[in-house]
Scaffold this motif. Structure first.
Motif, PDB file in Angstrom:
ATOM      1  N   LEU A  20       0.843  -1.190   0.000  1.00 45.83           N
ATOM      2  CA  LEU A  20       0.000   0.000   0.000  1.00 45.83           C
ATOM      3  C   LEU A  20       0.882   1.245   0.000  1.00 45.83           C
ATOM      4  CD1 LEU A  20      -2.673  -0.965   2.698  1.00 45.83           C
ATOM      5  CD2 LEU A  20      -2.642  -1.507   0.262  1.00 45.83           C
ATOM      6  N   SER A  21       0.438   2.257  -0.718  1.00 46.88           N
ATOM      7  CA  SER A  21       1.140   3.535  -0.731  1.00 46.88           C
ATOM      8  C   SER A  21       0.163   4.664  -0.460  1.00 46.88           C
ATOM      9  CB  SER A  21       1.814   3.761  -2.088  1.00 46.88           C
ATOM     10  OG  SER A  21       2.862   2.852  -2.295  1.00 46.88           O
ATOM     11  N   PHE A  67       4.431  -7.223   8.379  1.00 45.27           N
ATOM     12  CA  PHE A  67       4.224  -5.917   7.731  1.00 45.27           C
ATOM     13  C   PHE A  67       5.413  -5.008   8.026  1.00 45.27           C
ATOM     14  CE2 PHE A  67      -0.747  -5.811   7.757  1.00 45.27           C
ATOM     15  CZ  PHE A  67      -0.763  -7.069   7.161  1.00 45.27           C
ATOM     16  N   THR A  68       5.729  -4.166   7.060  1.00 46.46           N
ATOM     17  CA  THR A  68       6.790  -3.180   7.240  1.00 46.46           C
ATOM     18  C   THR A  68       6.312  -1.827   6.744  1.00 46.46           C
ATOM     19  OG1 THR A  68       8.498  -4.857   6.904  1.00 46.46           O
ATOM     20  CG2 THR A  68       9.162  -2.558   6.711  1.00 46.46           C
ATOM     21  N   ILE A  69       6.403  -0.823   7.607  1.00 43.75           N
ATOM     22  CA  ILE A  69       6.037   0.533   7.231  1.00 43.75           C
ATOM     23  C   ILE A  69       7.301   1.321   6.913  1.00 43.75           C
ATOM     24  CG2 ILE A  69       6.040   1.416   9.602  1.00 43.75           C
ATOM     25  CD1 ILE A  69       3.625   3.174   8.793  1.00 43.75           C
ATOM     26  N   VAL A  78       4.043   7.452   2.503  1.00 41.35           N
ATOM     27  CA  VAL A  78       4.217   6.359   3.456  1.00 41.35           C
ATOM     28  C   VAL A  78       3.726   5.082   2.791  1.00 41.35           C
ATOM     29  CG1 VAL A  78       1.959   6.720   4.571  1.00 41.35           C
ATOM     30  CG2 VAL A  78       3.799   5.556   5.810  1.00 41.35           C
ATOM     31  N   ASN A  79       4.477   4.010   2.976  1.00 44.17           N
ATOM     32  CA  ASN A  79       4.148   2.721   2.365  1.00 44.17           C
ATOM     33  C   ASN A  79       3.950   1.665   3.439  1.00 44.17           C
ATOM     34  OD1 ASN A  79       4.693   3.700  -0.396  1.00 44.17           O
ATOM     35  ND2 ASN A  79       6.819   3.749   0.292  1.00 44.17           N
ATOM     36  N   LEU A  80       3.180   0.651   3.073  1.00 39.58           N
ATOM     37  CA  LEU A  80       2.988  -0.495   3.959  1.00 39.58           C
ATOM     38  C   LEU A  80       3.174  -1.754   3.133  1.00 39.58           C
ATOM     39  CD1 LEU A  80       2.231  -1.303   6.884  1.00 39.58           C
ATOM     40  CD2 LEU A  80      -0.110  -1.620   6.052  1.00 39.58           C
ATOM     41  N   GLN A  81       4.285  -2.439   3.363  1.00 41.86           N
ATOM     42  CA  GLN A  81       4.538  -3.725   2.710  1.00 41.86           C
ATOM     43  C   GLN A  81       3.936  -4.816   3.577  1.00 41.86           C
ATOM     44  OE1 GLN A  81       6.009  -4.443  -0.309  1.00 41.86           O
ATOM     45  NE2 GLN A  81       5.354  -6.546   0.117  1.00 41.86           N
ATOM     46  N   MET A  82       3.010  -5.564   2.992  1.00 39.03           N
ATOM     47  CA  MET A  82       2.299  -6.594   3.741  1.00 39.03           C
ATOM     48  C   MET A  82       2.638  -7.954   3.149  1.00 39.03           C
ATOM     49  SD  MET A  82      -1.387  -4.710   4.222  1.00 39.03           S
ATOM     50  CE  MET A  82      -1.787  -4.792   2.475  1.00 39.03           C
ATOM     51  N   ASN A  83       3.305  -8.774   3.925  1.00 36.13           N
ATOM     52  CA  ASN A  83       3.670 -10.121   3.503  1.00 36.13           C
ATOM     53  C   ASN A  83       2.952 -11.156   4.348  1.00 36.13           C
ATOM     54  OD1 ASN A  83       5.537  -8.970   1.684  1.00 36.13           O
ATOM     55  ND2 ASN A  83       7.154  -8.969   3.229  1.00 36.13           N
ATOM     56  N   SER A  84       2.954 -12.379   3.862  1.00 36.73           N
ATOM     57  CA  SER A  84       2.315 -13.486   4.593  1.00 36.73           C
ATOM     58  C   SER A  84       0.916 -13.110   5.047  1.00 36.73           C
ATOM     59  CB  SER A  84       3.173 -13.873   5.806  1.00 36.73           C
ATOM     60  OG  SER A  84       4.476 -14.246   5.402  1.00 36.73           O
TER      61      SER A  84
END
Length: 126
Positions: A20-21, A67-69, A78-84
């Motif tokens: 997400l961005s 998740f990594t912000i 701001v980004n949100l990398q969502m894994n698993s």
């Protein structure tokens, strides 16, 4: 006027990833904390992750390690990398930022206030 515009939601299978961005635009003097919240059907909106002005981060327990912000201050993004991803991550995700704009058309900064994006749907199928 300040606006937050989100992108990147969608449908993904369990175990998959999404990014997400959110970009803040308008007459911006400064931005403090930026973060992501989510709201699932029938539940209250909850904080997912936040990136503070000093670059420290906080995550809700259920997303830690998955998740990594991150943020790019040069682009007000701001980004949100969502894994698993899991089915329980299904929700509408909202970007939030504490922004100080300008008073009217002047160059005097306004007090900081919360701004919200329009929300983006994330659906994780099992």
């Amino acid at each position: 006027q300040v606006q937050l515009v989100e992108s990147g939601g969608g449908l993904v299978q369990s175990g998959g990833s999404l990014r997400l961005s959110c970009t803040a635009s308008g007459r911006i003097f400064s931005i403090g904390a930026m973060g992501w919240y989510r709201q699932a059907p029938g539940k209250q909106r909850e904080l997912v992750a936040i990136n503070n002005i000093d670059s420290t981060t906080n995550y809700t327990d259920s997303v830690k390690g998955r998740f990594t912000i991150s943020r790019d201050n040069t682009k007000n993004t701001v980004n949100l990398q969502m894994n698993s991803l899991k089915p329980e991550d299904t929700a509408v995700y909202y970007c939030n930022a504490l922004v100080s704009g300008y008073i009217g058309s002047s160059y005097f900064p306004s007090p900081p206030r919360d701004y919200w994006g329009q929300g983006t749907q994330v659906t994780v199928s099992s």
